[in-house]
Design a protein around this motif. Structure first.
Motif, PDB file in Angstrom:
ATOM      1  N   CYS A  85      -1.885  -2.526  -3.909  1.00  0.00           N
ATOM      2  CA  CYS A  85      -1.489  -3.354  -5.045  1.00  0.00           C
ATOM      3  C   CYS A  85      -1.410  -4.808  -4.593  1.00  0.00           C
ATOM      4  O   CYS A  85      -0.675  -5.121  -3.642  1.00  0.00           O
ATOM      5  CB  CYS A  85      -0.139  -2.879  -5.573  1.00  0.00           C
ATOM      6  SG  CYS A  85       0.494  -3.892  -6.940  1.00  0.00           S
TER       7      CYS A  85
ATOM      8  N   THR B 271     -13.401   1.073  -6.115  1.00  0.00           N
ATOM      9  CA  THR B 271     -12.548  -0.022  -6.575  1.00  0.00           C
ATOM     10  C   THR B 271     -12.963  -0.444  -7.978  1.00  0.00           C
ATOM     11  O   THR B 271     -14.099  -0.209  -8.404  1.00  0.00           O
ATOM     12  CB  THR B 271     -12.638  -1.228  -5.625  1.00  0.00           C
ATOM     13  OG1 THR B 271     -11.679  -2.224  -6.007  1.00  0.00           O
ATOM     14  CG2 THR B 271     -14.023  -1.848  -5.655  1.00  0.00           C
TER      15      THR B 271
ATOM     16  N   ALA C  46      -8.025  -3.005  -8.013  1.00  0.00           N
ATOM     17  CA  ALA C  46      -7.514  -1.625  -8.004  1.00  0.00           C
ATOM     18  C   ALA C  46      -8.404  -0.770  -7.100  1.00  0.00           C
ATOM     19  O   ALA C  46      -9.608  -0.654  -7.340  1.00  0.00           O
ATOM     20  CB  ALA C  46      -7.500  -1.074  -9.417  1.00  0.00           C
ATOM     21  N   THR C  47      -7.801  -0.189  -6.056  1.00  0.00           N
ATOM     22  CA  THR C  47      -8.583   0.459  -5.003  1.00  0.00           C
ATOM     23  C   THR C  47      -7.972   1.809  -4.629  1.00  0.00           C
ATOM     24  O   THR C  47      -6.764   1.929  -4.484  1.00  0.00           O
ATOM     25  CB  THR C  47      -8.638  -0.437  -3.753  1.00  0.00           C
ATOM     26  OG1 THR C  47      -9.203  -1.706  -4.102  1.00  0.00           O
ATOM     27  CG2 THR C  47      -9.474   0.204  -2.655  1.00  0.00           C
ATOM     28  N   LEU C  48      -8.832   2.808  -4.469  1.00  0.00           N
ATOM     29  CA  LEU C  48      -8.401   4.127  -4.021  1.00  0.00           C
ATOM     30  C   LEU C  48      -9.358   4.586  -2.928  1.00  0.00           C
ATOM     31  O   LEU C  48     -10.571   4.643  -3.149  1.00  0.00           O
ATOM     32  CB  LEU C  48      -8.398   5.125  -5.172  1.00  0.00           C
ATOM     33  CG  LEU C  48      -7.876   6.532  -4.851  1.00  0.00           C
ATOM     34  CD1 LEU C  48      -6.376   6.481  -4.564  1.00  0.00           C
ATOM     35  CD2 LEU C  48      -8.158   7.486  -6.005  1.00  0.00           C
ATOM     36  N   THR C  49      -8.802   4.896  -1.736  1.00  0.00           N
ATOM     37  CA  THR C  49      -9.643   5.346  -0.635  1.00  0.00           C
ATOM     38  C   THR C  49      -9.140   6.663  -0.073  1.00  0.00           C
ATOM     39  O   THR C  49      -7.947   6.957  -0.109  1.00  0.00           O
ATOM     40  CB  THR C  49      -9.682   4.308   0.506  1.00  0.00           C
ATOM     41  OG1 THR C  49      -8.354   4.008   0.934  1.00  0.00           O
ATOM     42  CG2 THR C  49     -10.379   3.033   0.059  1.00  0.00           C
TER      43      THR C  49
ATOM     44  N   ALA D 270       0.843  -1.207   0.000  1.00  0.00           N
ATOM     45  CA  ALA D 270       0.000   0.000   0.000  1.00  0.00           C
ATOM     46  C   ALA D 270       0.871   1.248   0.000  1.00  0.00           C
ATOM     47  O   ALA D 270       1.947   1.263   0.610  1.00  0.00           O
ATOM     48  CB  ALA D 270      -0.922   0.005   1.211  1.00  0.00           C
TER      49      ALA D 270
ATOM     50  N   GLY E 269     -14.023   4.741  -0.443  1.00  0.00           N
ATOM     51  CA  GLY E 269     -13.507   4.999  -1.784  1.00  0.00           C
ATOM     52  C   GLY E 269     -14.136   4.111  -2.824  1.00  0.00           C
ATOM     53  O   GLY E 269     -15.253   3.606  -2.649  1.00  0.00           O
TER      54      GLY E 269
ATOM     55  N   GLU F 215      -5.072   6.713  -0.202  1.00  0.00           N
ATOM     56  CA  GLU F 215      -4.311   5.467  -0.209  1.00  0.00           C
ATOM     57  C   GLU F 215      -4.724   4.579  -1.385  1.00  0.00           C
ATOM     58  O   GLU F 215      -5.892   4.544  -1.778  1.00  0.00           O
ATOM     59  CB  GLU F 215      -4.547   4.708   1.095  1.00  0.00           C
ATOM     60  CG  GLU F 215      -3.749   3.422   1.219  1.00  0.00           C
ATOM     61  CD  GLU F 215      -4.021   2.720   2.534  1.00  0.00           C
ATOM     62  OE1 GLU F 215      -3.113   2.679   3.396  1.00  0.00           O
ATOM     63  OE2 GLU F 215      -5.148   2.210   2.707  1.00  0.00           O
ATOM     64  N   THR F 216      -3.737   3.879  -1.942  1.00  0.00           N
ATOM     65  CA  THR F 216      -4.013   2.869  -2.956  1.00  0.00           C
ATOM     66  C   THR F 216      -3.259   1.597  -2.590  1.00  0.00           C
ATOM     67  O   THR F 216      -2.257   1.648  -1.864  1.00  0.00           O
ATOM     68  CB  THR F 216      -3.599   3.347  -4.362  1.00  0.00           C
ATOM     69  OG1 THR F 216      -4.025   2.389  -5.336  1.00  0.00           O
ATOM     70  CG2 THR F 216      -2.100   3.538  -4.469  1.00  0.00           C
TER      71      THR F 216
ATOM     72  N   GLU G  27       0.407   5.493   0.656  1.00  0.00           N
ATOM     73  CA  GLU G  27      -0.519   6.484   1.202  1.00  0.00           C
ATOM     74  C   GLU G  27       0.131   7.866   1.165  1.00  0.00           C
ATOM     75  O   GLU G  27       1.303   8.017   1.527  1.00  0.00           O
ATOM     76  CB  GLU G  27      -0.858   6.091   2.635  1.00  0.00           C
ATOM     77  CG  GLU G  27      -1.887   6.945   3.316  1.00  0.00           C
ATOM     78  CD  GLU G  27      -2.279   6.359   4.668  1.00  0.00           C
ATOM     79  OE1 GLU G  27      -3.264   6.833   5.248  1.00  0.00           O
ATOM     80  OE2 GLU G  27      -1.585   5.422   5.141  1.00  0.00           O
TER      81      GLU G  27
END
Length: 223
Positions: free
Chosen positions: A86, A135, A113-116, A71, A133, A83-84, A73
């Motif tokens: 992988c 995904t 794939a995630t972005l919060t 991760a 977030g 934060e993303t 951040e």
């Protein structure tokens, strides 16, 4: 009494100043190496196409998996970050009713794939946070399950989809070097459409609720 209060306030301010300065000096980037447990649902919510004749009440479940996660951040401010993550996680889909034990999807690999965006509460060395977030589940490899091949299935796909994520956890500092321990929990809300083909013919199409819990723990470094 006023003099005592003024002296006490001055003393607290003097003690708090270095701590405040330390917080101001914290780095804007934090990286994390985590061990992550992924517990998915995989339940069928609709059957759109069925040329095979699935037994009434057929239901499925996706397997869980444990994977390493990385991760990154970025702190926009002391309390707000983005934060993303992988990772690649792999799952089978098996029938649990109607065709109990039948493997329908094998070794399905997904990049979540995630972005919060996260808000951090400052409790000193422990900083709990809440986040939310979006995904995008990108399926990069899906194989027909062993039980479907005798039926003539030659190809299986799972649709890429967008979804939502809720997040909570805590960062725990180890000294003042930037090292720390992180615990994190995410709940994803996302579906997929599964399709089984016999040659060019769509034999089965079903809608599935994935909605995984993603639980992580590991080490962090902020700089």
């Amino acid at each position: 009494m006023k003099k005592v209060l003024a002296a006490a306030f001055a003393g607290v301010a003097t003690l708090a100043a270095p701590a405040a300065q330390a917080r101001d000096d914290e780095g804007k980037v934090q990286v994390k190496l985590l061990g992550t447990y992924v517990a998915t649902d995989g339940k069928i919510t609709a059957v759109n196409t069925d040329l095979v004749g699935l037994p009434a009440g057929t239901q499925t479940e996706a397997s869980d998996n444990f994977v390493p996660t990385f991760a990154v951040e970025y702190f926009v401010s002391p309390n707000f970050s983005i934060e993303t993550i992988c990772c690649v996680t792999q799952h089978d889909v098996d029938a649990v009713a109607g065709l109990p034990g039948a493997q329908l999807v094998s070794d399905a690999k997904v990049i979540p794939a995630t972005l919060t965006a996260k808000y951090h509460f400052d409790l000193g060395g422990v900083k709990p946070y809440l986040g939310a977030g979006a995904t995008y589940f990108w399926w990069i490899d899906v194989e027909p399950g062993a039980a479907t091949i005798p039926l003539g299935v030659t190809r299986t796909t799972l649709s890429d989809e967008f979804g939502l994520v809720l997040q909570g956890g805590a960062d725990i500092a180890i000294g003042d070097s930037g090292l720390g321990i992180t615990v994190d929990a995410k709940r994803y809300f996302i579906d997929t459409t599964a399709r089984w083909y016999a040659g060019n013919t769509l034999a089965i199409e079903t809608e599935h609720k994935l909605d995984p819990w993603v639980l992580s723990a590991g080490v962090s470094y902020r700089f």
